[in-house]
Design a protein around this motif. Sequence first.
Motif, mmCIF file in Angstrom:
data_model
loop_
_atom_site.group_PDB
_atom_site.id
_atom_site.type_symbol
_atom_site.label_atom_id
_atom_site.label_comp_id
_atom_site.label_asym_id
_atom_site.label_seq_id
_atom_site.Cartn_x
_atom_site.Cartn_y
_atom_site.Cartn_z
ATOM 1 N N LYS A 137 43.393 23.897 34.439
ATOM 2 C CA LYS A 137 44.440 24.901 34.254
ATOM 3 C C LYS A 137 44.136 26.176 35.042
ATOM 4 C CE LYS A 137 44.913 24.669 29.771
ATOM 5 N NZ LYS A 137 44.795 25.183 28.436
ATOM 6 N N ALA A 138 42.853 26.459 35.158
ATOM 7 C CA ALA A 138 42.456 27.685 35.847
ATOM 8 C C ALA A 138 43.037 27.732 37.266
ATOM 9 C CB ALA A 138 40.941 27.806 35.876
ATOM 10 N N LEU A 139 43.194 26.559 37.879
ATOM 11 C CA LEU A 139 43.713 26.551 39.251
ATOM 12 C C LEU A 139 45.155 27.056 39.303
ATOM 13 C CD1 LEU A 139 42.266 23.224 40.697
ATOM 14 C CD2 LEU A 139 41.209 25.455 40.464
ATOM 15 N N LEU A 140 45.883 26.754 38.249
ATOM 16 C CA LEU A 140 47.262 27.251 38.171
ATOM 17 C C LEU A 140 47.287 28.768 38.085
ATOM 18 C CD1 LEU A 140 49.440 25.125 35.722
ATOM 19 C CD2 LEU A 140 49.978 25.894 38.055
ATOM 20 N N PHE A 141 46.357 29.296 37.285
ATOM 21 C CA PHE A 141 46.286 30.763 37.147
ATOM 22 C C PHE A 141 45.922 31.402 38.484
ATOM 23 C CE2 PHE A 141 44.911 29.640 32.594
ATOM 24 C CZ PHE A 141 46.225 29.596 32.168
ATOM 25 N N VAL A 142 45.072 30.717 39.254
ATOM 26 C CA VAL A 142 44.716 31.234 40.580
ATOM 27 C C VAL A 142 45.979 31.357 41.428
ATOM 28 C CG1 VAL A 142 43.582 30.664 42.758
ATOM 29 C CG2 VAL A 142 42.341 30.363 40.623
ATOM 30 N N LEU A 143 46.778 30.299 41.397
ATOM 31 C CA LEU A 143 48.020 30.302 42.175
ATOM 32 C C LEU A 143 48.906 31.480 41.746
ATOM 33 C CD1 LEU A 143 49.693 28.706 44.244
ATOM 34 C CD2 LEU A 143 50.788 27.537 42.323
ATOM 35 N N PHE A 144 49.003 31.673 40.446
ATOM 36 C CA PHE A 144 49.822 32.750 39.907
ATOM 37 C C PHE A 144 49.365 34.116 40.444
ATOM 38 C CE2 PHE A 144 50.165 36.073 36.671
ATOM 39 C CZ PHE A 144 51.537 36.112 36.462
ATOM 40 N N VAL A 145 48.047 34.358 40.397
ATOM 41 C CA VAL A 145 47.553 35.668 40.840
ATOM 42 C C VAL A 145 47.793 35.860 42.342
ATOM 43 C CG1 VAL A 145 45.548 37.176 40.999
ATOM 44 C CG2 VAL A 145 45.840 35.735 38.992
ATOM 45 N N TRP A 146 47.646 34.790 43.107
ATOM 46 C CA TRP A 146 47.890 34.931 44.551
ATOM 47 C C TRP A 146 49.357 35.221 44.851
ATOM 48 C CZ3 TRP A 146 45.581 36.380 48.710
ATOM 49 C CH2 TRP A 146 44.190 36.281 48.794
ATOM 50 N N VAL A 147 50.236 34.570 44.117
ATOM 51 C CA VAL A 147 51.663 34.828 44.348
ATOM 52 C C VAL A 147 51.982 36.288 44.006
ATOM 53 C CG1 VAL A 147 54.003 34.255 43.581
ATOM 54 C CG2 VAL A 147 52.371 32.429 44.074
ATOM 55 N N ALA A 148 51.386 36.779 42.918
ATOM 56 C CA ALA A 148 51.601 38.182 42.546
ATOM 57 C C ALA A 148 51.110 39.111 43.659
ATOM 58 C CB ALA A 148 50.878 38.494 41.236
ATOM 59 N N ASN A 149 49.925 38.804 44.213
ATOM 60 C CA ASN A 149 49.402 39.624 45.312
ATOM 61 C C ASN A 149 50.345 39.619 46.502
ATOM 62 O OD1 ASN A 149 46.692 40.872 45.025
ATOM 63 N ND2 ASN A 149 46.171 38.834 44.296
ATOM 64 N N ALA A 150 50.815 38.422 46.850
ATOM 65 C CA ALA A 150 51.686 38.300 48.018
ATOM 66 C C ALA A 150 52.962 39.111 47.804
ATOM 67 C CB ALA A 150 52.019 36.833 48.275
ATOM 68 N N ALA A 151 53.498 39.051 46.580
ATOM 69 C CA ALA A 151 54.742 39.775 46.309
ATOM 70 C C ALA A 151 54.515 41.280 46.468
ATOM 71 C CB ALA A 151 55.233 39.454 44.904
ATOM 72 N N ILE A 152 53.357 41.757 46.017
ATOM 73 C CA ILE A 152 53.130 43.207 46.079
ATOM 74 C C ILE A 152 52.900 43.689 47.514
ATOM 75 C CG2 ILE A 152 51.708 45.128 45.244
ATOM 76 C CD1 ILE A 152 51.190 43.496 42.726
ATOM 77 N N VAL A 153 52.238 42.886 48.347
ATOM 78 C CA VAL A 153 52.006 43.372 49.727
ATOM 79 C C VAL A 153 53.134 42.967 50.677
ATOM 80 C CG1 VAL A 153 49.491 43.353 49.508
ATOM 81 C CG2 VAL A 153 50.632 41.389 50.494
ATOM 82 N N TRP A 154 54.145 42.282 50.160
ATOM 83 C CA TRP A 154 55.200 41.707 50.999
ATOM 84 C C TRP A 154 55.780 42.705 51.985
ATOM 85 C CZ3 TRP A 154 55.993 36.945 52.168
ATOM 86 C CH2 TRP A 154 57.191 36.540 52.739
ATOM 87 N N ARG A 155 56.070 43.922 51.530
ATOM 88 C CA ARG A 155 56.665 44.917 52.429
ATOM 89 C C ARG A 155 55.704 46.055 52.731
ATOM 90 N NH1 ARG A 155 62.710 45.971 50.980
ATOM 91 N NH2 ARG A 155 62.651 46.475 53.190
ATOM 92 N N GLY A 156 54.415 45.766 52.638
ATOM 93 C CA GLY A 156 53.409 46.751 53.020
ATOM 94 C C GLY A 156 53.386 47.963 52.113
ATOM 95 N N ALA A 157 53.170 49.136 52.724
ATOM 96 C CA ALA A 157 52.993 50.364 51.952
ATOM 97 C C ALA A 157 54.129 50.566 50.950
ATOM 98 C CB ALA A 157 52.907 51.558 52.891
ATOM 99 N N ARG A 158 55.351 50.195 51.369
ATOM 100 C CA ARG A 158 56.499 50.471 50.508
ATOM 101 C C ARG A 158 56.405 49.712 49.177
ATOM 102 N NH1 ARG A 158 62.305 49.611 52.439
ATOM 103 N NH2 ARG A 158 61.288 49.131 54.408
ATOM 104 N N SER A 159 56.159 48.401 49.268
ATOM 105 C CA SER A 159 56.124 47.631 48.014
ATOM 106 C C SER A 159 54.844 47.917 47.228
ATOM 107 C CB SER A 159 56.296 46.140 48.285
ATOM 108 O OG SER A 159 55.444 45.692 49.303
ATOM 109 N N ILE A 160 53.754 48.219 47.920
ATOM 110 C CA ILE A 160 52.517 48.555 47.195
ATOM 111 C C ILE A 160 52.746 49.831 46.392
ATOM 112 C CG2 ILE A 160 50.094 49.250 47.442
ATOM 113 C CD1 ILE A 160 49.966 47.533 49.962
ATOM 114 N N GLU A 161 53.402 50.807 47.045
ATOM 115 C CA GLU A 161 53.636 52.082 46.358
ATOM 116 C C GLU A 161 54.482 51.884 45.103
ATOM 117 O OE1 GLU A 161 54.603 55.271 48.997
ATOM 118 O OE2 GLU A 161 55.198 56.622 47.390
ATOM 119 N N SER A 162 55.492 51.035 45.212
ATOM 120 C CA SER A 162 56.325 50.808 44.019
ATOM 121 C C SER A 162 55.491 50.214 42.892
ATOM 122 C CB SER A 162 57.458 49.832 44.317
ATOM 123 O OG SER A 162 58.132 50.201 45.473
ATOM 124 N N ALA A 163 54.600 49.286 43.212
ATOM 125 C CA ALA A 163 53.802 48.645 42.163
ATOM 126 C C ALA A 163 52.824 49.625 41.529
ATOM 127 C CB ALA A 163 53.058 47.444 42.736
#
Length: 508
Positions: free
Chosen positions: A158-184
């Motif tokens: 199950k831990a592997l699924l959680f890894v996937l989840f955290v990576w997707v969250a990271n990708a979403a936050i850096v998606w638009r660079g400084a702008r999306s990071i700042e919003s988060a």
Amino acid sequence: MSAEETNGRGQWKSTLGFILAASGSAIGLGNIVFFPARAYEFGGGAFYLPYFIALFLVGIPIMILEFGLGHQTRKAFPLALGTIAGKPGEFGGWWAILNATVITMYYVTILAWVVGMLFGSLGQLWEPTTDLPAFEPVNPSVYENPGGFFYNMLSSYKALLFVLFVWVANAAIVWRGARSIESAVRIFVPLMWLFMIILIIRGLTLENGSHGVMFLFNPNFEVMKDIKVWQGAFSQIFFTLSLGFGIMCAYASYLPKRSDVTNNALMTSCMNCGFEYIAGLAIFSLLFAFALVPQASTLSMMFFVVPKGIANFPAGAEFFGILFFVLLLLAGLSSSVSLVEAITSSIIDKFGAKRSTVVVAVTILGCVGSMFFAIPTVIDKGLNATGTVGLTLLDLMDHWVFYYGLMMAGLMQCLIIGWGYGAKKLRENINKRSKFRLPSWIDWQWKLVIPIILAAILIYSAVDEKGMYGANSPVEFGKALSWTCFFVWIVGIAIIAAVLTLIPGKKE
Ligand code: TRP
């Protein structure tokens, strides 16, 4: 804001946005778990003096240096150093970024376990259970919840699924660079402070909770003769302030031209160490209230000891449990995104690739790496009942990257910037826009004092190095594995860094 003005790379909307992002990067697992674990290991109050000396002597000056470098070159680390010192500089930059990649991989793995514990906190974690984990326990009685829950999760896929989840969250936050990071970070960072304050109040109002405070502030000068304490303090300062690997350089490259670098560096450092300080109070009050003894590994502090304390709260264990793991997740995510952003922006700057393509590529690669750290068969089967999590691979990579990589990268950048670019030039440029003017002696601190200190600690550590697992290794082939990791780290990273340096980049 026109693309030209922002160099086509995006820019923080406000100084506050930058401070939140930089302090979000700095405040992370390092503050909430590694710091108290270190402080405990070195006798509480004994750790403070070396820690503060490291902060003022090395931490703040290097923070100013990294901010200054990013702000002046407006490039991520490898190309920033490349503009100063040509190909050798760029190689050093990639070497640091690749080390950061290793940290990112296992940092995300730890965050994935936090997600698992958060799910557990919604109920199961606090119920008594005799459910034994898939590993063979040395002493089954130790596996009551929450330890049992944690072991069960570690030994399941199950831990592997959680890894996937955290990576997707990271990708979403850096998606638009400084702008999306700042919003988060505008949401994450204030929440982190709020949750931490609630935990402190709860901790200090527990019976005997305040004894923990005494432990943290009672100095013991004897221990300071031990060079290990100093090694611990310096590496902790690098890690907690996110220094060395060019993360702060990448963030500062999105600063508007007219920014006050010195002030921003002071604010970020103070916020980080302030948070660390109060996190120490929260954790120690809990340990002393329930007479808990943290054992060997740092991760045991976060996954058994603190949850065990919370399970003992007179009321609201579930509430505080969720609060604790959400806090870890917010703090951890705002740190891991800075690592991911530094890697991403380095690749974009060099190859001129599209941001979305790079984010996807980094996410896939990183996710595979993080999963490797989390595969149950990679985790040491010799898990024992002393509270030591036998995370052989994670511990080993951490050992090389944390104790050596960080300080080697810090040493390198001081030499390149101090001598190559010119400490005086950097200082004068920073001073042009800063209220607090850097004194001229800081030049020598960058050029000589810090390199000498770091070199001394590194040399001492290397001479004293016995590999992570010595003669009485709990792991059968521990010694061989330790040295294999060493060679993979030192040779593997150097080869990839050389390749990245030599591939021609985009035309300027
Ligand atoms: N500072 C973060 C923490 O305390 C971890 C971190 C983020 C980090 N970026 C880094 C550590 C860069 C070293 C280098 O948890």
